[in-house]
Design an enzyme around this catalytic site. Structure first.
Site, PDB file in Angstrom:
ATOM      1  CB  CYS A 135      31.958  26.420   3.575  1.00  0.00           C
ATOM      2  SG  CYS A 135      32.511  28.132   3.562  1.00  0.00           S
ATOM      3  CB  CYS A 138      35.585  27.458   3.073  1.00  0.00           C
ATOM      4  SG  CYS A 138      34.394  28.127   4.208  1.00  0.00           S
ATOM      5  CG  ASP A 139      35.890  23.825   1.325  1.00  0.00           C
ATOM      6  OD1 ASP A 139      36.903  24.297   1.863  1.00  0.00           O
ATOM      7  OD2 ASP A 139      35.032  23.164   1.945  1.00  0.00           O
TER       8      ASP A 139
END
Ligand code: NAP
Length: 307
Positions: A135, A138-139
């Site tokens: 992701c 997200c990261d």
């Protein structure tokens, strides 16, 4: 007879559990794994969930679970094997020991999530959350000024590469063919990013590193192998919804996602869906948590319609 059975205990399921209790429902959560949190548990750090910046994914899962526990939600560590629509109520069958067990409920919220396809190469599992991510939204922020690779050639891989190119020093896009599957408009954007290099006709054979990702062994299908020095590897080779058990009961789209809008209603009255498992554009913790609330409000309206 339960008011509400929630299948799955990721952010969508746990949010639904809290909202369900607040609505005064008799709630049961079925969880397949021994720990709540879903995909969040595999995330090293979550930095985009409002109010809990930089929280470790495991701690976030435990924090969500504690909230549900404090509200008095009942959890059963069993996997749903069947759901039957009996009109005004639903029958949920779970596996457990030698015999199957049956629960009856007025409403069900399906919150079984989706799973990312894996490359299944050495190093991938071991370095998951240590530089291997599924992701970019997200990261990605953890790799500012770093060198990363995105694997895949679909819309998600190309969107991820464009997103990462904004703040990473260098982004490789590694694709197993010589043409991308992604939309033309995305490809045009990708090719205009000066710090993106596409490595065509190539597959990742190993993700290398001791404690963290340090690189990847990449095999060009027509030429020599090469080793790339990397800080991160983003794998975007597809996502599949966990709908196998109930895809004959509720309507799903051609990719298997349960068809539902923001109200989280399915084609079956009394069965709702929340989180990554439903048709939607953005699959994030925030959107899953929102679905949990919406699904309970819809379930509440349905139950009240019989009073
Ligand atoms: P996808 O379109 O199925 O693409 C998966 C990519 O991964 C393909 O390029 C595939 O290669 C590659 N791949 C699969 N298995 C692999 C393996 N083992 N090793 C290396 N490469 C592998 O999946 P997605 O990109 O996750 O997108 C999912 C769906 O969401 C798609 O329908 C997409 O159109 C949609 N979506 C749309 C938007 C948008 O409209 N902006 C944004 C995001 C997603 P091949 O090409 O060789 O098969």
């Amino acid at each position: 007879m339960y008011d509400l059975i929630i299948v799955g205990s990721g952010p969508a399921g746990l949010s639904a559990a809290v909202y369900g209790k607040r609505a005064g429902f008799n709630v049961l959560v079925l969880e397949k794994n021994s720990m709540s949190g879903g995909q969040v548990l595999n995330t090293y750090e979550v930095d985009n969930y409002l109010g809990l910046p930089g929280m470790n994914g495991f701690d976030m899962g435990m924090t969500f679970r504690k909230h549900a526990d404090d509200m008095g939600v009942t959890f059963v560590n069993k996997e749903m094997t069947r759901i039957t629509d009996a009109g005004k109520y639903k029958v949920v069958t779970v596996s457990g020991g030698k015999e199957e067990q049956i629960y009856e409920t007025k409403t069900v919220i399906l919150a079984t999530g989706a799973s990312h396809a894996a490359l299944q190469v050495p190093g991938e599992d071991r370095l998951r959350g240590r530089g291997v991510s599924y992701c970019a939204t997200c990261d990605g922020a953890f790799f500012k000024e770093g060198t990363v690779a995105v694997v895949g050639g679909g819309d998600v891989a190309v969107e991820d590469a464009i997103f990462l190119a904004r703040f990473c020093k260098k982004v490789y896009l590694i694709h197993r063919r010589d043409t991308l599957r992604a939309a033309k408009s995305l490809q045009d954007k990708l090719f205009s990013c000066e710090n993106v290099e596409v490595i065509w006709d190539s597959v990742v054979e190993e993700i290398c590193g001791q404690e963290q990702v340090e690189g990847a062994r990449v095999k060009h299908l027509k030429e020599e192998q090469q080793v790339l020095s990397l800080d991160g590897v983003f794998i975007a080779v597809g996502l599949y919804p966990n709908t196998e058990i109930f895809k004959e009961v509720v309507a799903c789209d051609e990719k298997g996602y349960v068809i539902a809008g923001e109200e989280c209603t399915t084609n079956v009255p009394g069965i709702y869906v929340a989180g990554d498992v439903r048709t939607k554009k953005v699959r994030q913790i925030a959107t899953a948590v929102a679905d949990g609330a919406n699904a309970v409000v819809s379930a509440e309206k349905y139950i009240n319609s019989f009073v």
